[in-house]
Design a protein around this motif. Structure first.
Motif, PDB file in Angstrom:
ATOM      1  N   VAL A  18       0.853  -1.180   0.000  1.00 26.56           N
ATOM      2  CA  VAL A  18       0.000   0.000   0.000  1.00 26.56           C
ATOM      3  C   VAL A  18       0.893   1.236   0.000  1.00 26.56           C
ATOM      4  O   VAL A  18       1.751   1.376   0.859  1.00 26.56           O
ATOM      5  N   LEU A  19       0.688   2.125  -0.957  1.00 31.57           N
ATOM      6  CA  LEU A  19       1.458   3.365  -1.055  1.00 31.57           C
ATOM      7  C   LEU A  19       0.542   4.544  -0.814  1.00 31.57           C
ATOM      8  O   LEU A  19      -0.640   4.505  -1.147  1.00 31.57           O
ATOM      9  N   GLN A  94      -0.737   7.340 -10.676  1.00 35.76           N
ATOM     10  CA  GLN A  94      -1.577   6.211 -11.062  1.00 35.76           C
ATOM     11  C   GLN A  94      -2.687   6.699 -11.990  1.00 35.76           C
ATOM     12  O   GLN A  94      -2.943   7.896 -12.114  1.00 35.76           O
ATOM     13  N   ILE A 705      -4.389  -3.693  -8.521  1.00 34.86           N
ATOM     14  CA  ILE A 705      -4.080  -2.296  -8.218  1.00 34.86           C
ATOM     15  C   ILE A 705      -5.365  -1.463  -8.165  1.00 34.86           C
ATOM     16  O   ILE A 705      -6.198  -1.529  -9.062  1.00 34.86           O
ATOM     17  N   ARG A 706      -5.524  -0.726  -7.074  1.00 37.15           N
ATOM     18  CA  ARG A 706      -6.662   0.174  -6.869  1.00 37.15           C
ATOM     19  C   ARG A 706      -8.016  -0.535  -6.970  1.00 37.15           C
ATOM     20  O   ARG A 706      -9.027   0.092  -7.261  1.00 37.15           O
ATOM     21  N   GLN A 734      -2.293  -5.595  -3.597  1.00 42.84           N
ATOM     22  CA  GLN A 734      -1.352  -4.667  -4.215  1.00 42.84           C
ATOM     23  C   GLN A 734      -1.748  -3.222  -3.902  1.00 42.84           C
ATOM     24  O   GLN A 734      -2.634  -2.965  -3.091  1.00 42.84           O
ATOM     25  N   TYR A 735      -1.092  -2.301  -4.582  1.00 43.18           N
ATOM     26  CA  TYR A 735      -1.261  -0.850  -4.367  1.00 43.18           C
ATOM     27  C   TYR A 735      -2.721  -0.448  -4.200  1.00 43.18           C
ATOM     28  O   TYR A 735      -3.544  -0.697  -5.064  1.00 43.18           O
ATOM     29  N   GLN A 736      -3.017   0.198  -3.070  1.00 44.04           N
ATOM     30  CA  GLN A 736      -4.349   0.781  -2.839  1.00 44.04           C
ATOM     31  C   GLN A 736      -4.155   2.202  -2.305  1.00 44.04           C
ATOM     32  O   GLN A 736      -3.091   2.546  -1.788  1.00 44.04           O
TER      33      GLN A 736
END
Length: 750
Positions: A18-19, A94, A705-706, A734-736
Motif C-alpha cells: 500500500v502506497l 496512477q 491495483i486500486r 497490491q497498491y491501494q
C-alpha cells in the motif's frame, strides 16, 4: 540462486503493498465547452481584461497541486492574465481511467490541465522535469532534477508569461509533504529572483522582474494568513462563484479521480507575502495594473509607444462603459480604434518586452471584436490524419449576423513546415440530413499538400528519449508550453468598420458522433504504416524452453492500398528463434491486418532481457518500425505517441509452486497475464464468485491495483477475503489508496 515466489503458504498470510497518494492536496483545442468565454458574458469579461494589466503565475509540482479556486478568481474575478506552472506532467502517478502509465499518463494529465484551464481561464506551462514517482525527501528530488536546468525552465516560463505576481503552492519545507512538493517550494523563490537577473539563464529570454511573491497558506497552518481571498464570491456576469467554476475545472482531473462538488457560498484561499511590493489587503495592492501601465512595466518611454498605449487604454475604458448587452455590436467602432492603437504600439517598437505585453492587448481587442460582431470562423479539413506528401482539402468559412457590414479581405493558411497551399474551387457546404446546410457570409477553399519531409505529430517533449528524469526538449519557441502549436492554422483578415482585423483559427476535422454529437480534432501527421504487437512483454523462465505466440499488427494510414511485409526480428546471437513472416495487402486507410509469430526461448538462453523489433516494409521503400498509440478519452483531445514497435522478452531466474491463483482485477491491470507467463494457473474471480463462490479452491488470491477504488463489490465482500486468509489461504493486496486502511478494510492496523 533462483528467486522463489510466495504463491503458496500453510499459515494464514497477507502480503499488503500500500502506497500513499502522490499528491495529498488537492490558442489550444479543447474538449470542454468554454461557456464562460462565449457571448455577452465572454465579451464583458474580455472588456474587463482589456482594462487591466494585472498578471499572476502560480507554481506547483504536479497536475492537481494548483489552487484551482485561486486561478479562477484571478482569471475571472481580477480579470488578470493568469497561468499555472507545473514542474511535471504527473507522469509518475496512477491512472484510474485506463492502462496508461509513465509518459503516456503524462500526456493525459497534460490534457486534463488544459481542459481545467479552459474553464478557470488560466494558461498552462511546464518544465522538463519527469515525475519519477513518490519521493520522500528534497535531497532525492534534487538528485533527480538538476537545479541549473529546471531552474532555467521555470525562469523561461516566468519571462515569457511576465507575471506581476507569483504564487508558490509550497514553502520548500517538510510541511509540503513529499520531496517533489518541497522541490517546487524550494525552486519557486529562486526562479523569481533569477528571472529578474539578466545575467542568469541568458538563453531563457529577457529579464522580467516580479513585483510580488506569495506563498500559499498551508492547510495545516495554525496561524491566520496575511491575505484571505474569498474565492466563493458570486459573479453576476458568469452566474456562478469562482469556486464553483474552479470545482468544475477540478473535475477534469479524471485520471486522478478528482471529481468534486461545486460548492456554493464563501470559500477562502490564504496567501502570505514573502517578498516584493508591500501590501496585503489585495493581491495586486501597490502595483499599477492600469492598462496604460504597460509602458512602465516594459520600461518603454518612447513617445509614440506611450501615446498608442494610452489611446488603446482609453478605447478599452470607453468600450466597457458603453457596453449594451442587448446591442453589443454598438461598441465595435471603439473596439476597432483600440485594436488599431494597440497594434500600432506593438508594430512601432522594437523592444521585445513591450511588443509582448501590448501584443496580449492586440489579441484581447481582436477577441472582443469577434464577440461583439458575432463573428465565427471555421477552418475544416475532410480528415483527421494525413501522411507526408498527401493532398487534402481545407475550407475556411466565416459566419456573422452582420454579414453585410463585414468583408473578408484575405485568407491564408500557415503551416508548421514546408506545406504547399493552393486555392481550390469552392467546396459544397457541409450538410446534416436532407434539409440543413451551412450558409456562411464568406468562404475560401484550398488544396493543401503535406511536406514530403513532415514528421508524425506527437507531443514535443516525447520526440526524443528522456535523459534520466528530464525530458529532452527541441530548440524551439514553444518549450515550457503545454503542447506545440497546431500543424496548420488559418489566418483570416476581416474588414470591420473599414479597418483590417486579423484572426487565427486552427484547421480541424469536424464530425458527428452518434452519441456525443459534434467532435473536433486537430489535424495530425501520421506515418504511412504503423506497427504494434499484442504482447509488449514476454516472460520466460530461465533454464526452461518456452514458446510464446506473438501477433504483429500493421495499420495502413495511407489513403492508397498498400502491400507490405511484416517481420519480427531478434538481435543477432540472442539465441531466440522466431518463425513466421508474410506479405499482406491493406486496401484502405485505417485497415489493420495481423501476422502471427512463434517465439522460442531455448533453455540455454541466460537470464536477461532481449528486444524483438517489429518491422514492416513496402516494396523499394524504407522499413517502418514505429508503434502508434492513440491516447483518446471523451474529456480530452486525442494525441498520438510513437515508440519503437516490438516486444521485450524478460528471461527470469525464477521457480514457481504448483498453486492455483484467483485474481481480482483492479484498474489498468495486466498482472494476471504476467503471472500466467510464468506458468502459474490464474483464474479471474468474477463479482458473482466473489460474493457467493467457493474461494477455498484457490491457494492464493491476489487483489489488483486500486481494486478497492473501482470495485464496490470488493468492499462489500471484503470479509470473505479475510475469512479465506484466516482459513489458511494467502492473500496478496497490491497498491491501494489510503481509503483501504481508513475504511478498516485491511485485516491488520496500518
Amino acid at each position: 540462486m533462483a528467486l522463489r515466489t510466495v504463491f503458496g503458504s500453510l499459515a494464514p498470510t497477507i502480503i499488503v503493498i500500500v502506497l500513499a497518494a502522490s499528491s495529498p492536496q488537492f490558442v489550444t483545442l479543447a474538449q470542454v465547452a468554454p461557456v464562460y468565454d462565449r457571448g455577452i458574458m465572454g465579451l464583458a469579461k474580455t472588456l474587463e481584461r482589456l482594462n487591466t494589466s494585472a498578471s499572476a503565475m502560480m507554481i506547483g509540482a504536479h497536475p492537481d497541486d494548483e489552487d484551482t479556486a485561486m486561478l479562477a478568481y484571478l482569471a475571472r474575478g481580477e480579470n488578470a492574465r493568469t497561468a499555472y506552472l507545473s514542474l511535471t506532467r504527473g507522469d509518475g502517478g496512477q491512472n484510474i481511467i485506463g492502462p496508461e502509465l509513465g509518459e503516456s499518463l503524462g500526456v493525459i494529465r497534460t490534457e486534463e490541465l488544459l481542459q481545467a484551464r479552459r474553464l478557470d481561464g488560466a494558461e498552462q506551462y511546464f518544465t522538463r522535469a519527469y515525475d519519477y514517482g513518490f519521493s520522500k525527501t528534497l535531497a532525492e528530488a534534487q538528485s533527480k532534477w538538476p537545479e541549473a536546468i529546471v531552474l532555467c525552465d521555470a525562469v523561461r516560463a516566468i519571462r515569457e508569461f511576465k507575471p506581476l505576481v507569483v504564487i508558490s503552492q509550497f514553502a520548500g519545507t517538510a510541511a509540503d509533504g513529499h520531496g517533489q512538493h518541497q522541490y517546487a517550494g524550494y525552486l519557486a523563490p529562486r526562479a523569481v529572483k533569477a528571472a529578474g537577473d539578466g545575467g542568469q539563464c541568458t538563453s531563457a529570454g529577457p529579464a522580467w522582474k516580479v513585483q510580488k511573491f506569495f506563498v500559499r497558506h498551508g492547510f495545516r497552518a495554525t496561524t491566520e494568513p496575511q491575505l484571505r481571498i474569498n474565492t466563493g464570491k458570486f459573479d453576476p456576469i458568469l452566474g456562478r462563484s469562482y469556486f464553483e467554476i474552479a470545482m468544475e475545472a477540478r473535475s477534469q482531473h479524471k485520471s486522478q479521480e478528482q471529481g468534486v462538488l461545486e460548492l456554493k457560498g464563501e470559500m477562502y484561499s490564504g496567501l502570505n507575502l514573502i517578498d516584493g511590493v508591500p501590501g496585503t489587503k489585495r493581491i495586486f495592492e501597490g502595483i499599477d495594473t492600469s492598462p496604460g501601465a504597460i509602458a512602465f512595466q516594459s520600461d518603454n518611454r518612447e513617445e509614440p509607444f506611450v501615446r498608442a498605449v494610452d489611446s488603446s487604454a482609453a478605447a478599452a475604458r470607453k468600450a466597457l462603459e458603453s457596453l449594451d448587452h442587448r446591442n453589443p455590436s454598438s461598441i465595435i467602432g471603439v473596439l476597432v480604434e483600440g485594436y488599431l492603437a494597440a497594434k500600432a504600439a506593438r508594430d512601432g517598437t522594437r523592444r521585445p518586452l513591450s511588443r509582448s505585453l501590448i501584443g496580449s492587448k492586440v489579441a484581447d481587442f481582436a477577441r472582443a471584436i469577434k464577440l461583439a460582431a458575432g463573428i465565427q470562423i471555421d477552418a475544416l479539413a475532410d480528415r483527421e490524419t494525413v501522411i507526408a506528401g498527401e493532398e487534402f482539402p481545407v475550407t475556411v468559412r466565416v459566419f456573422s449576423p452582420m454579414a453585410g457590414d463585414i468583408k473578408v479581405a484575405s485568407v491564408k493558411l500557415r503551416s508548421s513546415g514546408d506545406w504547399k497551399v493552393a486555392e481550390a474551387e469552392p467546396a459544397a457546404p457541409q450538410t446534416q440530413g436532407f434539409f440543413r446546410a451551412e450558409n456562411p457570409a464568406a468562404a475560401r477553399s484550398f488544396k493543401v499538400t503535406v511536406s514530403d519531409q513532415a514528421e508524425p505529430t506527437e507531443p514535443y517533449w516525447l520526440k526524443d528519449p528522456r535523459s534520466g528524469d528530464l525530458y529532452r526538449w527541441p530548440e524551439s519557441s514553444f518549450v515550457t508550453h503545454a503542447v506545440q502549436p497546431p500543424e496548420i492554422v488559418a489566418e483570416v483578415v476581416i474588414q470591420v468598420n473599414g479597418s483590417d482585423v486579423k484572426f487565427e483559427q486552427p484547421v480541424e476535422y469536424r464530425y458527428a458522433d452518434d452519441v456525443r454529437g459534434e467532435i473536433r480534432r486537430p489535424i495530425a501527421v501520421v506515418p504511412k504504416l504503423a506497427m504494434s504487437v499484442d504482447e509488449e512483454m514476454l516472460i520466460a523462465q530461465a533454464r526452461k524452453t518456452s514458446v510464446r505466440e506473438v501477433t504483429v499488427s500493421i495499420l495502413n494510414n495511407s489513403p492508397q492500398p498498400i502491400v507490405a511485409s511484416a517481420d519480427l526480428k531478434p538481435p543477432q546471437n540472442s539465441g531466440l528463434l522466431v518463425t513466421g513472416r508474410r506479405d499482406l495487402e491493406l486496401k484502405r486507410r485505417g485497415e489493420r491486418s495481423t501476422v502471427p509469430f512463434q517465439v522460442t526461448v531455448p533453455a540455454a538462453v541466460p537470464a536477461g532481457t532481449v528486444r524483438l523489433a517489429a518491422l514492416s516494409a513496402l516494396a523499394n521503400s524504407k522499413a517502418f518500425a514505429q508503434r502508434q498509440t492513440a491516447i483518446q478519452y471523451p474529456h480530452i483531445q486525442t494525441h498520438r505517441i510513437y515508440t519503437e514497435a516490438g516486444a521485450a522478452v524478460r528471461i527470469i531466474d525464477v521457480a514457481t509452486a504448483a498453486v492455483r491463483v484467483g485474481y481480482i482485477v483492479g484498474s489498468g491491470d495486466k498482472i494476471p497475464d504476467a503471472i500466467r507467463q510464468l506458468g502459474v494457473n490464474v483464474s479471474i474471480i468474477t463479482s458473482e464468485e466473489l460474493a457467493a463462490g467457493d474461494l477455498s479452491k484457490y491457494d492464493t488470491i491476489m487483489v489488483g491495483i486500486r481494486a478497492y477504488q473501482v470495485r464496490p463489490d470488493l468492499i462489500a465482500n471484503n470479509k470473505r477475503l479475510t475469512d479465506f486468509m484466516n482459513a489458511g489461504g494467502t492473500l496478496i493486496v497490491q497498491y491501494q489508496l489510503p481509503a483501504y486502511t481508513q475504511q478498516n478494510l485491511a485485516p491488520f492496523a496500518a
